[in-house]
Enzyme design. Structure first.
Site, PDB file in Angstrom:
ATOM      1  N   SER A  69       0.845  -1.199   0.000  1.00  0.00           N
ATOM      2  CA  SER A  69       0.000   0.000   0.000  1.00  0.00           C
ATOM      3  C   SER A  69       0.874   1.241   0.000  1.00  0.00           C
ATOM      4  CB  SER A  69      -0.923   0.020   1.233  1.00  0.00           C
ATOM      5  OG  SER A  69      -0.158   0.131   2.431  1.00  0.00           O
ATOM      6  N   ILE A  71       3.163   4.412  -0.346  1.00  0.00           N
ATOM      7  CA  ILE A  71       4.367   4.720  -1.108  1.00  0.00           C
ATOM      8  C   ILE A  71       4.941   3.462  -1.746  1.00  0.00           C
ATOM      9  CG2 ILE A  71       6.770   5.461  -0.868  1.00  0.00           C
ATOM     10  CD1 ILE A  71       5.838   7.538   1.152  1.00  0.00           C
ATOM     11  N   SER A 199      11.516   9.842   7.512  1.00  0.00           N
ATOM     12  CA  SER A 199      10.430  10.813   7.608  1.00  0.00           C
ATOM     13  C   SER A 199      11.022  12.147   8.033  1.00  0.00           C
ATOM     14  CB  SER A 199       9.389  10.354   8.633  1.00  0.00           C
ATOM     15  OG  SER A 199       8.457  11.380   8.919  1.00  0.00           O
ATOM     16  N   TYR A 212       7.091   7.287  17.099  1.00  0.00           N
ATOM     17  CA  TYR A 212       7.375   7.304  15.660  1.00  0.00           C
ATOM     18  C   TYR A 212       8.598   8.160  15.368  1.00  0.00           C
ATOM     19  CZ  TYR A 212       6.596   8.107  10.657  1.00  0.00           C
ATOM     20  OH  TYR A 212       6.735   8.179   9.292  1.00  0.00           O
ATOM     21  N   LYS A 216      12.334   7.066  13.738  1.00  0.00           N
ATOM     22  CA  LYS A 216      12.869   7.688  12.529  1.00  0.00           C
ATOM     23  C   LYS A 216      14.187   8.414  12.811  1.00  0.00           C
ATOM     24  CE  LYS A 216       9.617   6.241   9.840  1.00  0.00           C
ATOM     25  NZ  LYS A 216       9.880   5.215   8.803  1.00  0.00           N
ATOM     26  N   SER A 248      -1.710   8.464   2.063  1.00  0.00           N
ATOM     27  CA  SER A 248      -1.489   7.065   2.444  1.00  0.00           C
ATOM     28  C   SER A 248      -2.431   6.716   3.587  1.00  0.00           C
ATOM     29  CB  SER A 248      -0.030   6.839   2.875  1.00  0.00           C
ATOM     30  OG  SER A 248       0.218   7.435   4.134  1.00  0.00           O
TER      31      SER A 248
END
Length: 357
Positions: A69, A71, A199, A212, A216, A248
């Site tokens: 799904s 990217i 990200s 998150y 990253k 997304s």
């Protein structure tokens, strides 16, 4: 008759005035370009004057994780049209088979040119076997795209420690594990490229997404440190891609304060960059072997540049944005309000009602 000569100083002043006007025009033009930019200056320059993906990625063996799904899916479609040989990996076989068929239907690739390979980044013990399967099928791996990952939406004080363990295992350690399996083959080939989708949250403060952002930031630190370790292999390229807001399901599938609790925030896509544009810029970066790519529309791109060149000012922006972001989370509103403001919220309500704005 007396002939009059203009003083030399006046000529100098006229020349300086012209130069100042030219400089002012140049600054204004560059400012307008920046406010319309959707990527960092190096990437945009490469898009105009650098290598074209059509020339550089044809027949390359490219392994994409998280290909079911977002990217990853769009990468598969665009690379298929370029004639790249693909390995599609994720946990959902039905989705991978659907994407494979779409690639075959809209490109010149044959059945053998696309390998569907189930992969769970959390199962590190399976990564070596998966890597050997790719080598057995294609004989090499030219490019590994570490794209799989998961986001998070919750306040630190409300979030269970298990969530942090899970997101670090998936986003960071899973990526490191697969890279560790693939890299020896690239060293043996003395060439290759490892592209990791990080990200902009890995570069700046991202309140309400501490887990998150941590994962990253960890990826940024790891690959920035790995790159000089490979200085003896100049044809092995380490690239990190830092997208901002992109179409997304990343918010829909995000972790919350509890490990198995679903997110309640509605993900609005209208203000986000199209997946197709993001992926095209990624391919430009891959073709030009850029080390780091910033991909985002304004005002997020400006926020990142502030972090890079004016961190004190960036902290002030982050603190102001954080207050709104936390308020919106507690109120069940979309977190994008903290970036785009109340006018954005009103425009979304009008669109939901079918009004023209």
């Amino acid at each position: 008759m007396v002939e009059w000569h203009q003083p030399f100083g006046s000529e100098t002043m006229d020349l300086l005035s012209v130069l100042c006007y030219c400089l002012a025009i140049y600054v204004i033009v560059q400012f307008i370009r920046f406010m319309r930019a959707d990527a960092d200056f190096t990437l945009l320059w490469a898009e105009c004057f650098g290598n074209k993906p059509e020339d550089k990625l044809f027949k390359k063996v490219i392994w994409i994780t998280g290909a079911s799904s977002g990217i990853g899916e769009e990468l598969a479609y665009q690379l298929a049209k370029l004639g790249a040989l693909l390995v599609l990996s994720a946990r959902r076989e039905a989705e991978l088979q659907r994407i494979k068929q779409n690639c075959l239907d809209h490109s010149k690739l044959q059945e053998r040119d696309i390998l569907v390979l189930l992969l769970d980044l959390n199962e590190s013990s399976s990564h070596e076997v998966a890597t050997k399967s790719v080598i057995q099928h294609f004989g090499k791996i030219d490019i590994l795209v570490n794209n799989a990952g998961r986001s998070q939406r919750s306040l630190f004080l409300d979030t269970h420690l298990d969530v942090y363990r899970a997101i670090m295992q998936l986003n960071f350690l899973g990526t490191v594990s697969l890279t560790k399996c693939v890299l020896p083959y690239m060293i043996k080939q003395e060439k290759g490229q490892i592209v990791t989708v990080s990200s902009l949250a890995g570069l700046v403060a991202t309140p309400v997404s501490t887990g998150y952002a941590s994962s990253k930031h960890a990826l940024q630190g790891f690959f920035n440190s790995l790159r000089p370790e490979l200085a003896s292999y100049p044809d092995i390229i380490i690239s990190t891609v830092c997208p901002g807001l992109v179409h997304s399901n990343i918010v829909k599938n995000a972790y919350t304060e509890e490990l198995h609790k679903a997110v309640t925030e509605t993900s609005v896509q209208t203000c986000k960059m199209s997946t197709a544009r993001c992926v095209r810029l990624m391919l430009v970066g891959m073709a030009n072997e850029l080390k780091e790519l910033w991909i985002s529309q304004q005002p997020i791109l400006l926020y990142v540049y502030l972090w890079q060149y004016a961190p004190t000012l960036a902290w002030l922006v982050a603190n102001k944005m954080s207050v709104k972001r936390i308020k919106n989370l507690k109120s069940g509103l979309n977190l994008l309000l903290s970036v785009f403001g109340d006018s954005y919220h009103e425009s979304q309500l009008k669109k939901d009602k079918g009004e023209v704005i």
